[in-house]
Design a protein around this motif. Structure first.
Motif, PDB file in Angstrom:
ATOM      1  N   GLU A 269      -5.777  -3.664  -3.967  1.00 18.99           N
ATOM      2  CA  GLU A 269      -7.344  -4.114  -3.539  1.00 18.99           C
ATOM      3  C   GLU A 269      -7.587  -3.909  -2.282  1.00 18.99           C
ATOM      4  N   SER A 270      -6.531  -4.071  -1.363  1.00 20.92           N
ATOM      5  CA  SER A 270      -6.479  -3.670   0.145  1.00 20.92           C
ATOM      6  C   SER A 270      -6.829  -2.374   0.439  1.00 20.92           C
ATOM      7  N   LEU A 271      -6.286  -1.524  -0.537  1.00 24.39           N
ATOM      8  CA  LEU A 271      -6.138  -0.012  -0.274  1.00 24.39           C
ATOM      9  C   LEU A 271      -7.727   0.608  -0.894  1.00 24.39           C
ATOM     10  N   LYS A 272      -8.135  -0.056  -1.869  1.00 23.27           N
ATOM     11  CA  LYS A 272      -9.275   0.360  -2.513  1.00 23.27           C
ATOM     12  C   LYS A 272     -10.349  -0.022  -1.490  1.00 23.27           C
ATOM     13  N   LYS A 273     -10.321  -1.296  -0.587  1.00 21.95           N
ATOM     14  CA  LYS A 273     -11.485  -1.397   0.148  1.00 21.95           C
ATOM     15  C   LYS A 273     -11.275  -0.601   1.574  1.00 21.95           C
ATOM     16  N   LYS A 274     -10.028  -0.097   1.705  1.00 23.27           N
ATOM     17  CA  LYS A 274      -9.985   0.873   2.899  1.00 23.27           C
ATOM     18  C   LYS A 274     -10.721   2.201   2.601  1.00 23.27           C
ATOM     19  N   LEU A 275     -10.358   2.617   1.182  1.00 21.22           N
ATOM     20  CA  LEU A 275     -11.158   3.888   0.854  1.00 21.22           C
ATOM     21  C   LEU A 275     -12.484   3.908   0.241  1.00 21.22           C
ATOM     22  N   GLY A 276     -12.987   2.371   0.388  1.00 16.70           N
ATOM     23  CA  GLY A 276     -14.230   2.349   0.015  1.00 16.70           C
ATOM     24  C   GLY A 276     -14.816   2.331  -1.366  1.00 16.70           C
TER      25      GLY A 276
ATOM     26  N   GLU B 198       0.868  -1.146   0.060  1.00 13.74           N
ATOM     27  CA  GLU B 198      -0.005  -0.073   0.138  1.00 13.74           C
ATOM     28  C   GLU B 198       0.906   1.213  -0.050  1.00 13.74           C
ATOM     29  N   ASN B 199       1.805   1.169   0.862  1.00 12.05           N
ATOM     30  CA  ASN B 199       2.764   2.344   0.996  1.00 12.05           C
ATOM     31  C   ASN B 199       3.641   2.718  -0.291  1.00 12.05           C
TER      32      ASN B 199
END
Length: 358
Positions: free
Chosen positions: A348-355, A151-152
């Motif tokens: 994908e994990s970042l997209k989930k965190k951003l909704g 993510e970073n």
């Protein structure tokens, strides 16, 4: 052929409304290495269609280094006449008042053959620099990406490009310094030496090993900002071109169309590179010409105006040079069927965190 996530984000235009509305697109599974998976995902690992090696493998690094040898060695050697005039403008501005005047005087005094002075150290030095610059950039980009996490690596990708390119150039300049010193001495001191074989023993007899490495610090001052701009500006320009200029997704572009984008992005990056690194380039030219000189002394002697002499010639040279280097480097990747990842995609994990996805 498949649409990338960035393409979907661009098409849905998330900034046109306060709520995001992004369609989920199924993408083919990527063949990722068992270790360093975050890096492979950051690079949006190239589709597995017809690649000759694994992304991040030893073969991949070796061929990237070979691409660097060709891209830097050939292009810098081709630009020797312009580089010679540029160096003479920097070290003797009273005699060489402009690019046109510089070429006229050089042709009058040395003939056409004189424009090729310094080609041997240029080819050897910049081939070694290219090997380290491009090869180590790929190594450090993957290494730092693994440290940062998936993510970073995406969120801070510009910083990642800057750190990886600066680290690579540090070693590249150590490889370049001896030949750069010989090149400048041959080009800017008439009568000193006409060939590399004449120049090396003379320099060694006068100042020892210091003659070849006294310019390494100014080289770092010139080349590290240049390379940081070269790689980070190129990577982000490619990303923006595919997002805002190219009328279709990268996956739908032919290899030739992709190489055109590479050339355009390389030229844009080259213009900025020339401006950022020119003052240090002036210092290096004068430093390697004058025995016993220091970087601080040269800087004082040139003054704030003198360090910008020859900028127009350098912009023309570096803009063309950088565009051709990226074109050749990318062409080598195409020829050897190396993985060529598309612009980075949001994990994908970042997209989930951003909704952005359910």
């Amino acid at each position: 052929m498949y649409p990338t996530t960035l393409t979907q984000l661009a098409r849905s235009n998330p900034f046109s409304a306060p709520l995001f509305s992004v369609q989920q697109v199924e993408e083919p599974k990527q063949n990722l290495a068992s270790n360093g998976g975050s890096t492979r995902r950051f690079a949006a690992a190239a589709a597995v269609d017809d690649v000759s090696c694994e992304f991040g493998s030893n073969k991949y690094y070796a061929l990237c280094g070979f691409g660097g040898i060709l891209s830097c060695g050939l292009t810098h050697t081709a630009m020797v006449p312009l580089d010679l005039v540029k160096c003479r403008l920097q070290v003797d501005p009273d005699k060489y008042k402009g690019i046109g005047t510089g070429f006229k005087i050089t042709l009058k005094e040395d003939g056409v053959r004189g424009l090729g002075k310094g080609w041997a150290p240029t080819f050897i030095g910049y081939s070694m620099q290219g090997l380290c610059k491009f090869g180590f950039y790929e190594v450090f980009k993957i290494f730092y990406s693994d440290l940062m996490g998936e993510e970073n690596s995406y969120l801070w990708r510009t910083s990642l490009y800057l750190a990886a390119s600066a680290s690579a150039e540090f070693f590249a300049d150590i490889a370049l310094a001896p030949m750069e010193a010989c090149k400048v001495r041959i080009q800017t001191q008439p009568g000193y030496a006409n060939t590399l074989r004449e120049c090396v023993p003379k320099m060694w007899a006068e100042e020892g090993v210091w003659a070849f490495y006294k310019g390494v610090v100014p080289l770092w001052m010139r080349q590290i900002p240049y390379t940081m701009m070269k790689f980070s500006c190129f990577e982000r320009t490619v990303e923006l071109l595919y997002k805002h200029v190219v009328p279709k997704p990268r996956a739908e572009c032919s290899k030739g169309e992709q190489l055109i984008v590479t050339f355009v992005a390389g030229y844009i990056a080259g213009v900025f590179c020339a401006i950022v690194s020119h003052p240090a380039d002036s210092v290096v030219s004068v430093l390697n010409k004058e025995s016993g000189s220091t970087a601080v002394g040269v800087l004082k002697k040139l003054g704030p105006k003198g360090v910008w002499k020859g900028l127009v010639a350098r912009i023309i040279m570096i803009g063309t040079l950088t565009a051709l280097q990226w074109f050749i480097y990318d062409s080598v990747k195409v020829y050897f069927r190396l993985p060529r990842p598309p612009p980075p995609e949001m994990p994908e994990s970042l997209k989930k965190k951003l909704g952005l996805t359910e």
